[in-house]
Scaffold this motif. Structure first.
Motif, mmCIF file in Angstrom:
data_model
loop_
_atom_site.group_PDB
_atom_site.id
_atom_site.type_symbol
_atom_site.label_atom_id
_atom_site.label_comp_id
_atom_site.label_asym_id
_atom_site.label_seq_id
_atom_site.Cartn_x
_atom_site.Cartn_y
_atom_site.Cartn_z
ATOM 1 N N LEU A 124 3.450 9.735 6.243
ATOM 2 C CA LEU A 124 2.670 9.386 7.564
ATOM 3 C C LEU A 124 1.652 8.567 7.277
ATOM 4 O O LEU A 124 0.974 9.191 6.209
ATOM 5 N N GLY A 125 1.197 7.690 8.184
ATOM 6 C CA GLY A 125 -0.230 7.121 8.017
ATOM 7 C C GLY A 125 -0.267 5.635 8.076
ATOM 8 O O GLY A 125 0.799 5.075 8.752
ATOM 9 N N ALA A 126 -1.154 4.976 7.404
ATOM 10 C CA ALA A 126 -1.466 3.691 7.377
ATOM 11 C C ALA A 126 -1.821 3.246 6.256
ATOM 12 O O ALA A 126 -2.188 4.089 5.185
ATOM 13 N N PRO A 127 -1.748 1.848 5.716
ATOM 14 C CA PRO A 127 -2.489 1.657 4.501
ATOM 15 C C PRO A 127 -3.809 2.213 4.234
ATOM 16 O O PRO A 127 -4.585 2.111 5.037
ATOM 17 N N GLY A 128 -4.134 2.854 3.122
ATOM 18 C CA GLY A 128 -5.022 3.508 2.622
ATOM 19 C C GLY A 128 -5.285 4.801 3.096
ATOM 20 O O GLY A 128 -6.011 5.571 2.583
ATOM 21 N N ALA A 129 -4.462 5.350 3.935
ATOM 22 C CA ALA A 129 -4.512 6.771 4.536
ATOM 23 C C ALA A 129 -3.090 7.284 4.555
ATOM 24 O O ALA A 129 -2.969 8.247 5.772
ATOM 25 N N GLU A 161 0.730 4.803 12.192
ATOM 26 C CA GLU A 161 1.252 3.416 12.275
ATOM 27 C C GLU A 161 2.418 3.354 11.571
ATOM 28 O O GLU A 161 3.384 2.364 11.864
ATOM 29 N N GLU A 162 2.691 4.006 10.684
ATOM 30 C CA GLU A 162 3.893 4.225 9.670
ATOM 31 C C GLU A 162 4.564 5.468 9.512
ATOM 32 O O GLU A 162 3.581 6.466 9.375
ATOM 33 N N ALA A 163 5.752 5.641 9.437
ATOM 34 C CA ALA A 163 6.390 6.933 9.372
ATOM 35 C C ALA A 163 7.737 6.352 8.383
ATOM 36 O O ALA A 163 8.528 5.599 8.908
ATOM 37 N N VAL A 164 7.713 6.890 7.129
ATOM 38 C CA VAL A 164 8.432 6.278 6.200
ATOM 39 C C VAL A 164 9.018 7.441 5.267
ATOM 40 O O VAL A 164 8.660 8.632 5.130
ATOM 41 N N LEU A 165 10.561 7.587 5.346
ATOM 42 C CA LEU A 165 11.288 8.623 4.439
ATOM 43 C C LEU A 165 11.532 7.684 2.995
ATOM 44 O O LEU A 165 12.064 6.712 3.123
ATOM 45 N N ALA A 166 11.087 8.453 1.910
ATOM 46 C CA ALA A 166 11.520 7.960 0.753
ATOM 47 C C ALA A 166 12.431 9.100 0.196
ATOM 48 O O ALA A 166 12.451 10.103 -0.090
ATOM 49 N N CYS A 167 13.574 8.249 -0.233
ATOM 50 C CA CYS A 167 14.854 9.152 -0.424
ATOM 51 C C CYS A 167 14.830 8.845 -2.360
ATOM 52 O O CYS A 167 15.227 7.700 -2.623
ATOM 53 N N PHE A 168 14.593 10.004 -3.072
ATOM 54 C CA PHE A 168 14.662 9.864 -4.296
ATOM 55 C C PHE A 168 16.391 10.425 -5.018
ATOM 56 O O PHE A 168 16.658 11.280 -4.363
ATOM 57 N N ALA A 222 0.645 -1.156 -0.020
ATOM 58 C CA ALA A 222 0.071 -0.030 0.012
ATOM 59 C C ALA A 222 0.837 1.201 0.111
ATOM 60 O O ALA A 222 0.433 2.231 -0.543
ATOM 61 N N LEU A 223 2.238 1.280 0.550
ATOM 62 C CA LEU A 223 2.924 2.320 0.442
ATOM 63 C C LEU A 223 3.393 2.408 -0.713
ATOM 64 O O LEU A 223 3.472 3.849 -1.307
ATOM 65 N N PHE A 224 3.571 1.612 -1.770
ATOM 66 C CA PHE A 224 4.041 2.050 -3.058
ATOM 67 C C PHE A 224 2.899 2.511 -3.867
ATOM 68 O O PHE A 224 3.208 3.005 -4.980
ATOM 69 N N GLU A 225 1.657 2.113 -3.636
ATOM 70 C CA GLU A 225 0.416 2.678 -4.158
ATOM 71 C C GLU A 225 0.431 4.165 -3.810
ATOM 72 O O GLU A 225 -0.336 4.982 -4.746
#
Length: 131
Positions: A91-96, A56-63, A12-15
């Motif tokens: 920040l968030g959770a799958p779908g949000a 629920e999740e906090a992710v850093l996406a480094c491009f 879901a994060l990749f979506e």
């Protein structure tokens, strides 16, 4: 001996993710190499954030654009990253999921391409064969 694969981030994060260079949403995973935008080859590395603020999740996406192709050919369909890299905190959770911040901060000199921003623009024939 077998190799165990651990999925640290949900599909879901990749979506939720899109490429800030070209605006496309499809990424390819090449084992032992990394994750890349399927359209322009910009690399994305995901890291868990130290601070979650209760999400629920906090992710850093480094491009990183060191492997990106065709940036020099048609700037109308792509936007390079400042100094070749940028980070976004999600920040968030799958779908949000929601974007918390970009680094560097979008401004006059740079802003990330929005999801699908160039979808309605046709790529010239002299560009498409180079990708």
């Amino acid at each position: 001996m077998s190799l165990e694969v651990i999925d640290r981030h949900s599909e879901a994060l990749f979506e939720c993710l899109w490429c800030p260079v070209c605006g496309h949403e499809v990424f390819s995973h090449i084992p032992f190499e990394g994750v890349f935008c399927k359209n322009c080859n910009t690399q994305v590395e995901l890291q868990e954030s130290r601070e979650t603020r209760g999400y629920e999740e906090a992710v850093l996406a480094c491009f990183d654009t060191h492997s990106t192709w065709n940036l020099h050919v048609d700037e109308k369909l792509r936007r390079d990253l400042p100094d070749g890299s940028a980070r976004v905190k999600i920040l968030g959770a799958p779908g949000a999921y929601e974007v918390d911040w970009w680094s560097p901060r979008p401004g006059e000199n740079w802003k990330p391409v929005e999801r699908g921003e160039f979808d309605d623009v046709e790529e010239p024939n002299e560009v498409s064969h180079l990708a």
